[in-house]
Structure formats: structure tokens, C-alpha cells
Design a protein around this motif. Structure first.
Motif, PDB file in Angstrom:
ATOM      1  N   MET A  92      18.512  16.224  26.522  1.00 30.66           N
ATOM      2  CA  MET A  92      19.379  16.938  25.577  1.00 30.66           C
ATOM      3  C   MET A  92      20.941  16.954  26.228  1.00 30.66           C
ATOM      4  SD  MET A  92      19.958  18.794  22.877  1.00 30.66           S
ATOM      5  CE  MET A  92      18.323  19.087  22.230  1.00 30.66           C
ATOM      6  N   PRO A  93      21.790  16.098  25.479  1.00 29.65           N
ATOM      7  CA  PRO A  93      23.235  16.360  25.948  1.00 29.65           C
ATOM      8  C   PRO A  93      23.793  17.355  26.040  1.00 29.65           C
ATOM      9  CG  PRO A  93      23.059  14.657  24.280  1.00 29.65           C
ATOM     10  CD  PRO A  93      21.616  15.649  24.274  1.00 29.65           C
ATOM     11  N   GLY A  94      24.490  17.957  27.081  1.00 26.16           N
ATOM     12  CA  GLY A  94      25.059  19.303  27.044  1.00 26.16           C
ATOM     13  C   GLY A  94      25.877  19.375  25.781  1.00 26.16           C
ATOM     14  N   TRP A  95      26.774  18.649  25.485  1.00 25.06           N
ATOM     15  CA  TRP A  95      27.419  18.776  24.396  1.00 25.06           C
ATOM     16  C   TRP A  95      26.823  19.174  23.020  1.00 25.06           C
ATOM     17  CZ3 TRP A  95      26.419  15.542  20.309  1.00 25.06           C
ATOM     18  CH2 TRP A  95      25.680  14.386  20.616  1.00 25.06           C
TER      19      TRP A  95
ATOM     20  N   ARG B 198      25.556  22.889  23.290  1.00 21.53           N
ATOM     21  CA  ARG B 198      26.811  23.690  23.176  1.00 21.53           C
ATOM     22  C   ARG B 198      27.198  23.824  21.577  1.00 21.53           C
ATOM     23  NH1 ARG B 198      28.645  21.448  27.600  1.00 21.53           N
ATOM     24  NH2 ARG B 198      29.916  19.793  26.586  1.00 21.53           N
ATOM     25  N   LEU B 199      26.923  22.591  20.801  1.00 27.43           N
ATOM     26  CA  LEU B 199      27.318  22.585  19.365  1.00 27.43           C
ATOM     27  C   LEU B 199      26.107  23.306  18.646  1.00 27.43           C
ATOM     28  CD1 LEU B 199      28.763  19.180  19.152  1.00 27.43           C
ATOM     29  CD2 LEU B 199      29.816  21.164  18.707  1.00 27.43           C
ATOM     30  N   LYS B 200      24.602  23.181  19.134  1.00 29.84           N
ATOM     31  CA  LYS B 200      23.552  24.065  18.610  1.00 29.84           C
ATOM     32  C   LYS B 200      23.929  25.388  18.828  1.00 29.84           C
ATOM     33  CE  LYS B 200      19.884  20.468  19.242  1.00 29.84           C
ATOM     34  NZ  LYS B 200      19.223  20.742  18.151  1.00 29.84           N
ATOM     35  N   THR B 201      24.311  25.830  19.733  1.00 27.58           N
ATOM     36  CA  THR B 201      24.781  27.555  19.969  1.00 27.58           C
ATOM     37  C   THR B 201      25.855  27.770  19.099  1.00 27.58           C
ATOM     38  OG1 THR B 201      23.549  27.160  22.403  1.00 27.58           O
ATOM     39  CG2 THR B 201      25.109  29.189  21.725  1.00 27.58           C
TER      40      THR B 201
ATOM     41  N   GLU C  83      24.986  16.482  10.793  1.00 26.56           N
ATOM     42  CA  GLU C  83      25.898  15.122  11.140  1.00 26.56           C
ATOM     43  C   GLU C  83      25.561  14.968  12.507  1.00 26.56           C
ATOM     44  OE1 GLU C  83      29.599  15.723   9.301  1.00 26.56           O
ATOM     45  OE2 GLU C  83      28.788  15.186   7.383  1.00 26.56           O
ATOM     46  N   ILE C  84      25.835  15.888  13.343  1.00 28.56           N
ATOM     47  CA  ILE C  84      25.708  15.785  14.722  1.00 28.56           C
ATOM     48  C   ILE C  84      24.222  15.197  15.150  1.00 28.56           C
ATOM     49  CG2 ILE C  84      25.810  17.129  16.941  1.00 28.56           C
ATOM     50  CD1 ILE C  84      28.163  18.987  15.148  1.00 28.56           C
ATOM     51  N   HIS C  85      23.376  15.844  14.436  1.00 31.96           N
ATOM     52  CA  HIS C  85      21.816  15.565  14.902  1.00 31.96           C
ATOM     53  C   HIS C  85      21.656  14.228  14.515  1.00 31.96           C
ATOM     54  CE1 HIS C  85      20.034  19.969  14.736  1.00 31.96           C
ATOM     55  NE2 HIS C  85      20.443  19.446  15.937  1.00 31.96           N
ATOM     56  N   ASP C  86      22.338  13.546  13.407  1.00 35.93           N
ATOM     57  CA  ASP C  86      21.907  11.992  13.084  1.00 35.93           C
ATOM     58  C   ASP C  86      22.577  11.220  14.239  1.00 35.93           C
ATOM     59  OD1 ASP C  86      21.010  12.724  10.854  1.00 35.93           O
ATOM     60  OD2 ASP C  86      22.402  12.165   9.360  1.00 35.93           O
ATOM     61  N   THR C  87      23.737  11.559  14.868  1.00 33.46           N
ATOM     62  CA  THR C  87      24.568  10.827  15.701  1.00 33.46           C
ATOM     63  C   THR C  87      23.690  10.798  16.878  1.00 33.46           C
ATOM     64  OG1 THR C  87      26.592  11.272  14.672  1.00 33.46           O
ATOM     65  CG2 THR C  87      26.763  10.496  16.940  1.00 33.46           C
ATOM     66  N   ALA C  88      23.382  12.034  17.312  1.00 31.82           N
ATOM     67  CA  ALA C  88      22.546  12.022  18.497  1.00 31.82           C
ATOM     68  C   ALA C  88      21.139  11.443  18.687  1.00 31.82           C
ATOM     69  CB  ALA C  88      22.336  13.649  18.952  1.00 31.82           C
ATOM     70  N   VAL C  89      20.459  11.475  17.567  1.00 32.77           N
ATOM     71  CA  VAL C  89      19.197  10.603  17.376  1.00 32.77           C
ATOM     72  C   VAL C  89      19.350   9.201  17.286  1.00 32.77           C
ATOM     73  CG1 VAL C  89      17.186  10.151  15.830  1.00 32.77           C
ATOM     74  CG2 VAL C  89      17.837  12.784  16.000  1.00 32.77           C
ATOM     75  N   LYS C  90      20.355   8.535  16.781  1.00 33.62           N
ATOM     76  CA  LYS C  90      20.919   7.340  16.794  1.00 33.62           C
ATOM     77  C   LYS C  90      20.939   6.783  18.298  1.00 33.62           C
ATOM     78  CE  LYS C  90      22.621   6.767  12.370  1.00 33.62           C
ATOM     79  NZ  LYS C  90      23.792   6.499  11.391  1.00 33.62           N
TER      80      LYS C  90
ATOM     81  N   PRO D 157      19.136  15.273  33.025  1.00 31.71           N
ATOM     82  CA  PRO D 157      20.564  14.587  32.649  1.00 31.71           C
ATOM     83  C   PRO D 157      20.240  13.099  32.106  1.00 31.71           C
ATOM     84  CG  PRO D 157      20.610  15.446  34.843  1.00 31.71           C
ATOM     85  CD  PRO D 157      19.038  15.424  34.539  1.00 31.71           C
ATOM     86  N   ARG D 158      20.902  12.792  31.018  1.00 29.72           N
ATOM     87  CA  ARG D 158      20.866  11.391  30.398  1.00 29.72           C
ATOM     88  C   ARG D 158      20.671  10.399  31.213  1.00 29.72           C
ATOM     89  NH1 ARG D 158      23.813   7.290  29.226  1.00 29.72           N
ATOM     90  NH2 ARG D 158      23.073   5.934  27.534  1.00 29.72           N
TER      91      ARG D 158
END
Length: 333
Positions: free
Chosen positions: A16-19, A22-25, A39-46, A309-310
Motif C-alpha cells: 500500500m503506497p504511502g500516498w 493519505r488519499l484514502k484518509t 480514479e486513484i484506485h484505478d491507477t494504483a491497481v494498474k 514498502p513497495r
């Protein structure tokens, strides 16, 4: 599925990226919209899928990056479960939820997320579902006469969703039941509700049972002995268990009981930040092969990579694939 011997995959979650944390929160603080979060989720999943492909996994997941934790993604979709959305301040918190009447039948809306995975990879895929026993442990029961009764109804509703996932192309479905290890006295009815969940679902079914991975730490300790003999009645094709952190002693249970299942063997310790070498992975696979034939083995980390960490999660996957390749060459496969 057309797979090589010793197929490699993840348990489910990727780093789970730190950014993204923060955006989920930010979303829970109502500072970004649901459309923006999607849209953020789509990018992270890809990005997670791409990492899995580059690492060389044979079977990929969506990294579960749309999920705040393994419970809420399902609880907020279950019909008849009342969720206090004000109870959640940080994305990884659990919602307060309760059930005050019989859970009705309704779609859970998992199909779109699975189709997104299919649309973004040419690899074989797996979708992971939190099982009814674990969900029951996080829902306040104000209606059913017992936890088993609540879990049975959850299984009844989710069974329909699993069948829809199969229609959408799901060939491999993993059921996550870590709370078995915290409540071993429940194992007999836990297996009954697992069977209700997967009844008539025409896919390879695995059940993943670990000792918890909350904040990257085990929630419980013990031995997998409590699973036996009850787990032998599970209508699944594969058990996915953690062995890297625990040292593999529980492999003796497979000698003792000769379960009919494939084994998803954990060869990567997700609670240790040291990256395993391919040789360490290979030796762990060889140790497992002394008990379970290679034809019945899948190779995985112990649990999800959510808290690593990733760069570390990616390096561990690369080592897992490289170690598996060593053993495949030894087998001439």
C-alpha cells in the motif's frame, strides 16, 4: 488454467503506497470525492498488476488496493448490515457495523473490480474473498441466535456473488479465513459455512489461513494442528498456509493426515523486512516437496504484502520467482 509446475502467485494484497494511504484518509475526511478516489484506485491497481507481471508471477491479483482492510470492503457491501460511516477516521480502521435483521439477498458489486483486473492483464488471475467466519467476527450480531447462524447467512448471500464472478471469467477464487487461527474452537462450524459459501461455484477454490497480518504483525500464535481433521471436510481444492515465518514444522501434519488438497505454500516471510535470496526460497520449496509433490504445490508469500514498502515487496516477489525457477530447472520443467 495453463500453468507451469510450481505456479507463483500472491496471497492477495500488494504494498500500500504511502500516498494512497493519505488519499484514502483524505476521502474519509471528505476532502476528495468518491469519483476522484475511484480514479486513484484505478491507477494504483494498474501499477500493482504491472509490478506483479514484471516480477514474473504466473497468477496475478489486483493487489487489493481498493480495500482499506480485508473486512470493510465486504461489510459495506453486505445488504442488511448497518455501517456507522462516521466511525472511521483513518482508512485502515474498521467500521463499526451491526446486523439487526435477516440479511437479504443482493448483489455485492465485486464484478466490476474483477473485470478491471481481467482488462489489464494477459496473465491468469485470482480474486480473493474474505470468508464468512472472519466477517462475522467484525459484525455486531443483534439478530441471529449464534455466530454460526449469521455466518451461514453471509455465506448464502456471498455464494450468489461467487457464481456471478465465475460467469464473469473467474477461474481461481481464494477465500481468506485468518480468524480461524484466533478462534480454533469454531473450526467445525467454520468449515460448514465455508462449504456453504463455495457450494456450486465452478472454479478452483483455495482457502488461505494464516495467523493474522494486522500492521505487519501476527495476531495469534500456535500450530495448524487445530485445523485437523475438520479441514479435511472442506469442499476446496487448495489450502494456502504460511510456512516461511513459522519454519515449516506444520508440514508434518500433511504427512500425518494426507489431505487431498493442493498446497499453496508460503515461502516468503512478509513480517520480515529482510529480502530472501532465491536460494533460501528454493530450499523452502524443496523442503515442502519432501511432503507434498511438486504437481500439487503453488508458491506464494506467507500472507499479503500490504504493509511492506513497495521496493521491498517487489524484491521479495522477484526472489520468490527466481527461487521457484531454480527448482523448476532441477525438476527439468
Amino acid at each position: 488454467m495453463n500453468l507451469p509446475i510450481l505456479p507463483t502467485t500472491m496471497v492477495g494484497s500488494y504494498s500500500m503506497p504511502g500516498w494512497l494511504e493519505r488519499l484514502k484518509t483524505e476521502y474519509f475526511a471528505r476532502r476528495i470525492s468518491r469519483v476522484e478516489l475511484d480514479e486513484i484506485h484505478d491507477t494504483a491497481v494498474k501499477a500493482a498488476i504491472k509490478d506483479e507481471e514484471i516480477a514474473g508471477l504466473d497468477i496475478v491479483t489486483d493487489g487489493e488496493l481498493r480495500r482499506d482492510n480485508m473486512i470493510d470492503y465486504f461489510v459495506e457491501r453486505l445488504p442488511g448490515v448497518q455501517v456507522d460511516r462516521s466511525s472511521k477516521k483513518f482508512y485502515y480502521d474498521f467500521y463499526d457495523s451491526e446486523v439487526m435483521g435477516k440479511i437479504p439477498m443482493a448483489a455485492l458489486g465485486l464484478i466490476d473490480d474483477f473485470r478491471f483486473l481481467l482488462a489489464n492483464t494477459d496473465r491468469e488471475t485470482k480474486i480473493c474473498i474474505t470468508g464468512p467466519h472472519s466477517l462475522t467476527k467484525r459484525i455486531r450480531n443483534k439478530h441471529y441466535p449464534s455466530e454460526e447462524a449469521l455466518a451461514t447467512d453471509i455465506a448464502r448471500v456471498m455464494n450468489m456473488e461467487l457464481k456471478e464472478l465465475v460467469k464473469a471469467g473467474a477461474k481461481f477464487i481464494q477465500i481468506d479465513e485468518p480468524y480461524y487461527s484466533g478462534f480454533p474452537e469454531d473450526i467445525n462450524w467454520g468449515v460448514k459455512t465455508l462449504n456453504a459459501l463455495v457450494e456450486g461455484v465452478n472454479a478452483k477454490i483455495a482457502v488461505h489461513i494464516c495467523y493474522g497480518n494486522r500492521y505487519g504483525k501476527p495476531s495469534w500464535e500456535g500450530s495448524y494442528r487445530y485445523l485437523f481433521p475438520a479441514i479435511l471436510g472442506a469442499k476446496v481444492q487448495q489450502l494456502s498456509l504460511e510456512f516461511a515465518r513459522r519454519g515449516g514444522e506444520d508440514l508434518d501434519l500433511f504427512r500425518e493426515f494426507s489431505p487431498p488438497f493442493e498446497l499453496g505454500t508460503g515461502v516468503i516471510d512478509v513480517k520480515d523486512h529482510a529480502v530472501e535470496t532465491p536460494d533460501i526460497v528454493a530450499e523452502r520449496i524443496r523442503k515442502t516437496m519432501k511432503v507434498v509433490p511438486a504437481e500439487k504445490l503453488y508458491i506464494l508469500p506467507d500472507c499479503g504484502l500490504f504493509h511492506l514498502p513497495r521496493d521491498m515487496a517487489f524484491a521479495k516477489l522477484r526472489a520468490m520467482v527466481a527461487g521457484t525457477s531454480i527448482v523448476r530447472k532441477e525438476l527439468g520443467r
